[in-house]
Design a protein around this motif. Structure first.
Motif, PDB file in Angstrom:
ATOM      1  N   ARG A 244     -10.837  21.206  25.567  1.00 59.19           N
ATOM      2  CA  ARG A 244     -10.931  20.981  26.996  1.00 59.19           C
ATOM      3  C   ARG A 244      -9.555  21.016  27.634  1.00 59.19           C
ATOM      4  NH1 ARG A 244     -10.850  16.990  30.255  1.00 59.19           N
ATOM      5  NH2 ARG A 244     -11.154  15.037  29.263  1.00 59.19           N
ATOM      6  N   LEU A 245      -9.515  21.523  28.838  1.00 57.16           N
ATOM      7  CA  LEU A 245      -8.311  21.471  29.664  1.00 57.16           C
ATOM      8  C   LEU A 245      -8.647  20.696  30.928  1.00 57.16           C
ATOM      9  CD1 LEU A 245      -6.900  25.103  29.488  1.00 57.16           C
ATOM     10  CD2 LEU A 245      -5.845  23.035  28.576  1.00 57.16           C
ATOM     11  N   ASN A 246      -7.764  19.780  31.300  1.00 58.12           N
ATOM     12  CA  ASN A 246      -7.953  19.024  32.531  1.00 58.12           C
ATOM     13  C   ASN A 246      -7.382  19.804  33.709  1.00 58.12           C
ATOM     14  OD1 ASN A 246      -9.155  16.735  31.393  1.00 58.12           O
ATOM     15  ND2 ASN A 246      -7.156  15.914  30.823  1.00 58.12           N
ATOM     16  N   LYS A 247      -8.178  19.900  34.764  1.00 62.34           N
ATOM     17  CA  LYS A 247      -7.679  20.502  35.998  1.00 62.34           C
ATOM     18  C   LYS A 247      -6.841  19.460  36.732  1.00 62.34           C
ATOM     19  CE  LYS A 247     -11.324  23.838  36.944  1.00 62.34           C
ATOM     20  NZ  LYS A 247     -12.359  24.243  37.897  1.00 62.34           N
ATOM     21  N   PRO A 248      -5.747  19.858  37.328  1.00 65.85           N
ATOM     22  CA  PRO A 248      -5.199  21.213  37.309  1.00 65.85           C
ATOM     23  C   PRO A 248      -4.440  21.464  36.005  1.00 65.85           C
ATOM     24  CG  PRO A 248      -3.784  19.807  38.620  1.00 65.85           C
ATOM     25  CD  PRO A 248      -4.951  18.954  38.165  1.00 65.85           C
TER      26      PRO A 248
ATOM     27  N   GLY B 126     -25.228  26.421  40.921  1.00 66.43           N
ATOM     28  CA  GLY B 126     -26.504  26.362  40.226  1.00 66.43           C
ATOM     29  C   GLY B 126     -26.580  25.228  39.229  1.00 66.43           C
ATOM     30  N   GLY B 127     -25.509  24.453  39.068  1.00 62.89           N
ATOM     31  CA  GLY B 127     -25.546  23.325  38.132  1.00 62.89           C
ATOM     32  C   GLY B 127     -24.237  23.139  37.402  1.00 62.89           C
ATOM     33  N   ASN B 128     -24.351  22.948  36.093  1.00 58.69           N
ATOM     34  CA  ASN B 128     -23.148  22.834  35.264  1.00 58.69           C
ATOM     35  C   ASN B 128     -23.272  23.800  34.092  1.00 58.69           C
ATOM     36  OD1 ASN B 128     -24.437  21.479  32.982  1.00 58.69           O
ATOM     37  ND2 ASN B 128     -24.599  19.718  34.342  1.00 58.69           N
ATOM     38  N   SER B 129     -22.191  23.952  33.362  1.00 59.20           N
ATOM     39  CA  SER B 129     -22.149  24.970  32.306  1.00 59.20           C
ATOM     40  C   SER B 129     -22.591  24.443  30.939  1.00 59.20           C
ATOM     41  CB  SER B 129     -20.746  25.573  32.211  1.00 59.20           C
ATOM     42  OG  SER B 129     -19.804  24.586  31.838  1.00 59.20           O
ATOM     43  N   TYR B 130     -23.110  23.235  30.851  1.00 59.00           N
ATOM     44  CA  TYR B 130     -23.553  22.722  29.545  1.00 59.00           C
ATOM     45  C   TYR B 130     -24.608  23.599  28.875  1.00 59.00           C
ATOM     46  CZ  TYR B 130     -21.047  18.505  30.952  1.00 59.00           C
ATOM     47  OH  TYR B 130     -20.094  17.623  31.380  1.00 59.00           O
ATOM     48  N   PRO B 131     -25.601  24.114  29.601  1.00 57.21           N
ATOM     49  CA  PRO B 131     -26.561  25.008  28.946  1.00 57.21           C
ATOM     50  C   PRO B 131     -25.905  26.283  28.400  1.00 57.21           C
ATOM     51  CG  PRO B 131     -27.443  24.262  31.060  1.00 57.21           C
ATOM     52  CD  PRO B 131     -26.004  23.838  31.001  1.00 57.21           C
TER      53      PRO B 131
ATOM     54  N   PHE C 257     -15.382  28.026  22.571  1.00 58.88           N
ATOM     55  CA  PHE C 257     -15.169  27.964  24.011  1.00 58.88           C
ATOM     56  C   PHE C 257     -14.318  26.756  24.363  1.00 58.88           C
ATOM     57  CE2 PHE C 257     -19.136  25.824  23.022  1.00 58.88           C
ATOM     58  CZ  PHE C 257     -19.021  24.611  23.699  1.00 58.88           C
ATOM     59  N   VAL C 258     -13.785  26.793  25.566  1.00 63.28           N
ATOM     60  CA  VAL C 258     -13.014  25.682  26.109  1.00 63.28           C
ATOM     61  C   VAL C 258     -13.605  25.325  27.471  1.00 63.28           C
ATOM     62  CG1 VAL C 258     -11.260  27.223  27.115  1.00 63.28           C
ATOM     63  CG2 VAL C 258     -10.707  24.822  26.715  1.00 63.28           C
ATOM     64  N   PHE C 259     -13.757  24.014  27.711  1.00 63.19           N
ATOM     65  CA  PHE C 259     -14.167  23.534  29.022  1.00 63.19           C
ATOM     66  C   PHE C 259     -12.929  23.349  29.880  1.00 63.19           C
ATOM     67  CE2 PHE C 259     -17.952  21.556  26.863  1.00 63.19           C
ATOM     68  CZ  PHE C 259     -18.918  22.200  27.611  1.00 63.19           C
ATOM     69  N   CYS C 260     -13.045  23.696  31.145  1.00 59.04           N
ATOM     70  CA  CYS C 260     -12.012  23.416  32.130  1.00 59.04           C
ATOM     71  C   CYS C 260     -12.642  22.485  33.152  1.00 59.04           C
ATOM     72  CB  CYS C 260     -11.529  24.701  32.796  1.00 59.04           C
ATOM     73  SG  CYS C 260     -10.775  25.832  31.633  1.00 59.04           S
ATOM     74  N   SER C 261     -12.065  21.292  33.302  1.00 65.28           N
ATOM     75  CA  SER C 261     -12.721  20.292  34.128  1.00 65.28           C
ATOM     76  C   SER C 261     -11.727  19.312  34.712  1.00 65.28           C
ATOM     77  CB  SER C 261     -13.735  19.530  33.278  1.00 65.28           C
ATOM     78  OG  SER C 261     -14.260  18.436  33.991  1.00 65.28           O
TER      79      SER C 261
ATOM     80  N   LEU D 277     -15.101  27.945  30.193  1.00 66.23           N
ATOM     81  CA  LEU D 277     -16.184  27.428  31.021  1.00 66.23           C
ATOM     82  C   LEU D 277     -15.714  26.350  31.977  1.00 66.23           C
ATOM     83  CD1 LEU D 277     -18.876  26.879  28.221  1.00 66.23           C
ATOM     84  CD2 LEU D 277     -18.488  28.944  29.581  1.00 66.23           C
ATOM     85  N   ASP D 278     -15.847  26.603  33.277  1.00 61.44           N
ATOM     86  CA  ASP D 278     -15.699  25.544  34.271  1.00 61.44           C
ATOM     87  C   ASP D 278     -16.949  24.687  34.135  1.00 61.44           C
ATOM     88  OD1 ASP D 278     -15.110  23.965  36.468  1.00 61.44           O
ATOM     89  OD2 ASP D 278     -15.531  25.521  37.937  1.00 61.44           O
ATOM     90  N   VAL D 279     -16.812  23.372  34.156  1.00 61.93           N
ATOM     91  CA  VAL D 279     -17.976  22.511  33.950  1.00 61.93           C
ATOM     92  C   VAL D 279     -18.964  22.623  35.112  1.00 61.93           C
ATOM     93  CG1 VAL D 279     -18.776  20.131  33.692  1.00 61.93           C
ATOM     94  CG2 VAL D 279     -16.798  20.923  32.399  1.00 61.93           C
ATOM     95  N   ASN D 280     -18.490  22.489  36.339  1.00 64.20           N
ATOM     96  CA  ASN D 280     -19.380  22.559  37.504  1.00 64.20           C
ATOM     97  C   ASN D 280     -19.313  23.943  38.124  1.00 64.20           C
ATOM     98  OD1 ASN D 280     -20.442  19.926  37.565  1.00 64.20           O
ATOM     99  ND2 ASN D 280     -18.518  19.173  38.395  1.00 64.20           N
ATOM    100  N   ILE D 281     -20.470  24.605  38.183  1.00 69.20           N
ATOM    101  CA  ILE D 281     -20.555  25.939  38.772  1.00 69.20           C
ATOM    102  C   ILE D 281     -21.756  25.999  39.700  1.00 69.20           C
ATOM    103  CG2 ILE D 281     -19.366  27.126  36.886  1.00 69.20           C
ATOM    104  CD1 ILE D 281     -22.142  27.936  35.820  1.00 69.20           C
TER     105      ILE D 281
END
Length: 126
Positions: free
Chosen positions: A103-107, A66-71, A83-87, A60-64
């Protein structure tokens, strides 16, 4: 070869709105033998898949759009799907209820992402 068995046939949801990144993630998952669900770039479509699709894991990319992927993450957590967040955000910027999630930090590198996906899928095998 053990990596291949872990991912073979596993269904992984990809929620990412940057097409270049989404394509790289998709290629990496296909190389692992996983089935890619998505990639989805819009919140409404990602929510539907999170709720209805048969899934083994998600990226999951955090910001997409329509909003963010938290829901989406909330639905996956309720269903027990790892799941893993990519942010690009630091821990403090993530909503508190999800700060302990992988979580993975971009980049990030594809190798880092591959290792994280393997960890998520390996936990399912245990």
């Amino acid at each position: 070869m053990a990596v291949q068995r872990i991912a073979e046939g596993r269904r992984v949801l990809v929620v990412e709105d940057e097409m270049t990144i989404a394509l790289m993630i998709e290629e990496m998952l296909l190389d692992l033998g996983a089935q890619v669900i998505g990639p989805e770039s819009r919140l409404d479509a990602a929510l539907r898949l999170a709720a209805e699709a048969t899934l083994d894991a998600a990226i999951l990319d955090v910001n997409i759009r329509g909003g963010n992927s938290y829901p989406v993450a909330d639905i996956l957590a309720e269903r027990g799907i790892p799941f893993v967040f990519c942010s690009g955000y630091n821990d403090w910027a993530l909503e508190e209820r999800h700060r302990d999630r992988p979580r993975l930090n971009k980049p990030y590198s594809l190798m880092e992402l591959e290792n994280k996906v393997i960890q998520l899928l390996s936990a399912l095998s245990n």
